[in-house]
Write a protein that holds these residues in place. Structure first.
Motif, PDB file in Angstrom:
ATOM      1  N   CYS A 164       4.372  -2.279  -9.175  1.00 16.03           N
ATOM      2  CA  CYS A 164       3.367  -2.379  -8.141  1.00 16.03           C
ATOM      3  C   CYS A 164       2.087  -3.008  -8.748  1.00 16.03           C
ATOM      4  O   CYS A 164       1.795  -2.888  -9.979  1.00 16.03           O
ATOM      5  CB  CYS A 164       2.685  -1.031  -7.425  1.00 16.03           C
TER       6      CYS A 164
ATOM      7  N   GLU B  70      -6.742   0.846  -7.618  1.00 16.18           N
ATOM      8  CA  GLU B  70      -5.310   1.841  -6.697  1.00 16.18           C
ATOM      9  C   GLU B  70      -4.067   0.914  -6.992  1.00 16.18           C
ATOM     10  O   GLU B  70      -4.097  -0.391  -7.441  1.00 16.18           O
ATOM     11  CB  GLU B  70      -5.862   0.950  -5.309  1.00 16.18           C
ATOM     12  N   THR B  71      -3.163   1.604  -6.771  1.00 19.35           N
ATOM     13  CA  THR B  71      -1.896   1.408  -7.024  1.00 19.35           C
ATOM     14  C   THR B  71      -0.893   2.411  -6.838  1.00 19.35           C
ATOM     15  O   THR B  71      -1.070   3.482  -6.100  1.00 19.35           O
ATOM     16  CB  THR B  71      -1.477   1.002  -8.466  1.00 19.35           C
ATOM     17  N   SER B  72       0.565   2.256  -6.779  1.00 14.94           N
ATOM     18  CA  SER B  72       1.444   3.375  -6.344  1.00 14.94           C
ATOM     19  C   SER B  72       2.492   3.413  -7.454  1.00 14.94           C
ATOM     20  O   SER B  72       2.529   2.501  -8.329  1.00 14.94           O
ATOM     21  CB  SER B  72       2.113   2.822  -5.127  1.00 14.94           C
TER      22      SER B  72
ATOM     23  N   PRO C 271       6.305   4.595  -6.902  1.00 14.48           N
ATOM     24  CA  PRO C 271       7.089   5.047  -5.742  1.00 14.48           C
ATOM     25  C   PRO C 271       8.202   5.950  -6.466  1.00 14.48           C
ATOM     26  O   PRO C 271       8.814   6.811  -5.881  1.00 14.48           O
ATOM     27  CB  PRO C 271       7.683   4.122  -5.141  1.00 14.48           C
TER      28      PRO C 271
ATOM     29  N   ASN D  78       0.925  -1.092   0.006  1.00 12.88           N
ATOM     30  CA  ASN D  78       0.086  -0.029  -0.072  1.00 12.88           C
ATOM     31  C   ASN D  78       0.859   1.296  -0.042  1.00 12.88           C
ATOM     32  O   ASN D  78       0.655   2.336   0.776  1.00 12.88           O
ATOM     33  CB  ASN D  78      -0.864   0.036   1.227  1.00 12.88           C
ATOM     34  N   GLY D  79       1.758   1.222  -0.814  1.00 15.39           N
ATOM     35  CA  GLY D  79       2.812   2.495  -1.033  1.00 15.39           C
ATOM     36  C   GLY D  79       3.633   2.998   0.190  1.00 15.39           C
ATOM     37  O   GLY D  79       4.135   3.955   0.378  1.00 15.39           O
TER      38      GLY D  79
ATOM     39  N   CYS E   2       4.158  -3.540  -3.633  1.00 15.08           N
ATOM     40  CA  CYS E   2       5.256  -2.825  -4.489  1.00 15.08           C
ATOM     41  C   CYS E   2       6.399  -3.891  -4.414  1.00 15.08           C
ATOM     42  O   CYS E   2       6.777  -4.140  -3.340  1.00 15.08           O
ATOM     43  CB  CYS E   2       5.598  -1.433  -4.341  1.00 15.08           C
TER      44      CYS E   2
END
Length: 612
Positions: free
Chosen positions: A260, A278-280, A282, A208-209, A239
């Motif tokens: 991710c 939903e995703t990230s 980074p 979750n990031g 991720c």
């Protein structure tokens, strides 16, 4: 390694008690033996456990296993023995890892031997015990080196085979990367890698990031893919990144960009499928998302920017299941979500029909209409409107319908109601009334046409085309904005055919009236008496008229005898028979004719011949 090795009672000793297959063992009887036993029988056991007895003091073991070597001493002193342990000749498994500064770490993964002898490729050699830290060798350049490892058990002959690998030492370590992340279930994700040879990598994960990555497993180039299990891929996204390890110092040298997983969600709403996810990202390397729909799994439905987390799909058909898959694009790497599915729906009725064309045939009317814009799969119900009373005529799945038999001389009005595949219906429709054409012609060939104004198009009629044709195929067209037309036809044609075509303001099918046929009168006339006196006035008897194509005239005396016949209106009777004048009196006649319209005309009567 000490030798020789004594037997259990010390009565003899052997040259070796351990080694790999191919080890030779020599027996030597010691002075402590109860007797001088140079010729005592020696029992050697082979790999099957069977023994054979010989006086030969040397034996080679070619099979792996534990063997008892016994010597039978005479004079009831019994045997003495020693255990021989022979290992299978298997080269040990090991991995080589390049480190910074042209160093190499040797990771021995084998567990079959007590010790391992490592040759560094430069002529040097070190021996380590099983479980010792990995040895590190330093080299001054990146020239290829051959490193060999062989196993060596305690108290064993050093005769086990070695295993060799080549490596090019490196000054700096290349980074690894994740090629694909593919979620295959609610708890499993498959990763594929791009890893360099002879580099130690470690896979890391965070949910979750977050920023605190946890180690998952070590990797090297022998691993091209992994299935990571026991994840919660419904409520969490993860991720992954690859840490390049400096194996000599057990520290991280560099990190790959994170790739991710994607959590997709689908919310079906009225006439729209709302997709969110939903995703990230980074490292900021995500370039966008390709959204695939199951009706075209090879071409993306749409590509959205990296910052988007939602998409509204309005190009849908209600009561249809749609499945969506997202593919995140990370340059040369991708992350693919699981599919999320839902059934679309709609409560919005289709738009009403706004344009209907009507073409009158002999006794039916063909209706053509324009489907509502943005319509998909519609069905139609056709009604006849009799002064506001709707009478169903039928249904159609296309935009064309042929009515039942109707009176073509009357205007008939219709409505078309629509229903979509979701059962939403509209009872509104433009009213379309067919064109009913009427006309007449007088004795002077004056023609009058009248018709009703066409209704059925939202933007109305621009003009009417009066289509005129003759039986011989000649035709002409006149244009007017009125609903009446007057003309005098001076052609030699008796039959005239008319129809009216309404021309729409938009690009629609024209509406056409019934066809009427007008026939000019043939104006048949004849005298009731004639005076064949040569004065040029009324000197013969004949029948006159127009448009006659077949003609026959017969004249009879009072006894019924035919005295004259003619097949042409130009050939009249002059009151003679065979050139001789006939007496004054009444004579009978019959005339049979056919006009251009194909009508049969018959006339008969009497004619009075007068002489002065």
């Amino acid at each position: 390694m000490a030798q020789p090795f004594p037997s259990a009672n010390g009565w003899f000793e052997v040259s070796a008690i351990r080694g790999c297959t191919g080890t030779s063992v020599t027996v030597n009887v010691t002075p402590s033996a109860p007797i001088d036993c140079a010729a005592c029988p020696i029992e050697w056991r082979d790999g099957s456990g069977n023994g054979h007895v010989t006086t030969n003091p040397t034996h080679t073991y070619n099979q792996a296993g534990e063997f008892y070597l016994r010597i039978f001493f005479q004079n009831d002193n019994g045997p003495d023995s020693v255990l021989i342990d022979i290992n299978q000749s298997e080269p040990p498994e090991f991995d080589l890892y390049a480190c910074t500064g042209f160093r190499v770490s040797v990771d021995i993964t084998d567990t079959n031997y007590d010790n391992y002898v490592i040759e560094d490729g430069l002529g040097g050699e070190v021996t380590i015990a099983q479980g010792d830290p990995d040895p590190v060798f330093s080299y001054g350049n990146n020239a290829s080196r051959t490193i060999t490892v062989r196993g060596l058990d305690d108290d064993a002959v050093d005769n086990c085979p070695g295993n060799s690998q080549d490596i090019n030492p490196l000054n700096a370590l290349p980074a690894g990367s994740i090629s694909t992340v593919n979620v295959i279930s609610e708890s499993e994700v498959v990763l594929t890698y791009n890893l360099a040879d002879n580099i130690l990598y470690r896979l890391q994960i965070v949910a979750n990031g977050g920023s605190a990555y946890a180690p998952l497993k070590f990797l090297n180039s022998s691993t091209s893919s992994d299935t990571i299990r026991n994840l919660d891929l419904v409520d969490n996204h993860y991720c992954f990144r690859i840490a390049t390890m400096n194996a000599c110092d057990n520290i991280i040298d560099n990190l790959s960009p994170s790739i991710c997983t994607i959590i997709p969600n689908l919310n079906t709403q009225d006439n729209v499928n709302e997709l969110s996810w939903e995703t990230s990202d980074p490292n900021g390397v995500l370039t966008g998302f390709d959204i695939y729909r199951d009706d075209d799994p090879t071409n993306p439905l749409v590509t959205v920017p990296a910052g988007n987390r939602s998409f509204s799909d309005i190009d849908i058909i209600c009561n249809t299941e749609y499945c969506y898959t997202l593919v995140g694009q990370y340059g040369s790497s991708t992350s693919t979500s699981t599919s999320v599915c839902g059934t679309s729906f709609s409560t919005v009725p289709p738009d009403p029909i706004e344009n209907i064309s009507a073409i009158v045939n002999e006794n039916t009317i063909t209706l053509n209409w324009q489907a509502p814009s943005a319509a998909t799969s519609l069905s139609y119900t056709i009604f006849k409107n009799n002064n506001g009373q709707l009478i169903q005529q039928g249904t159609s799945d296309t935009t064309i319908f042929v009515t039942n038999e109707v009176d073509p001389l009357m205007s008939h009005c219709f409505e078309v109601h629509t229903q979509d595949e979701c059962g939403n219906a509209t009872s509104e429709s433009i009213l379309a009334c067919s064109i009913a054409l009427a006309g007449n012609i007088d004795a002077e060939d004056n023609i009058t046409l009248n018709w009703n104004e066409y209704v059925g198009w939202q933007n109305g009629v621009t003009s009417y085309s009066i289509i005129k044709s003759y039986g011989n195929g000649n035709s002409s067209t006149f244009t007017t904005t009125d609903t009446s037309f007057v003309e005098t036809d001076t052609s030699p044609n008796q039959v005239i055919i008319y129809s009216i075509q309404a021309n729409p303001a938009d690009n629609l099918i024209e509406s056409v009236s019934n066809t009427i046929t007008l026939i000019k009168p043939n104006n048949i006339y004849f005298p009731n008496a004639f005076t064949p006196d040569g004065d040029g006035l009324n000197d013969s008897f004949g029948i006159n008229g127009r448009f006659i194509v077949n003609f026959e005239l017969k004249i009879f005396n009072r006894w019924g005898e035919m005295i004259f016949t003619s097949s042409s209106m130009e050939n009249n009777w002059d009151g003679t028979l065979n050139g001789n004048p006939l007496p004054q009196g009444s004579y009978a006649f019959t005339a049979t004719m056919t006009d251009q319209a194909g009508r049969e005309i018959e006339n008969d009567g009497t004619i009075v011949l007068l002489r002065k």
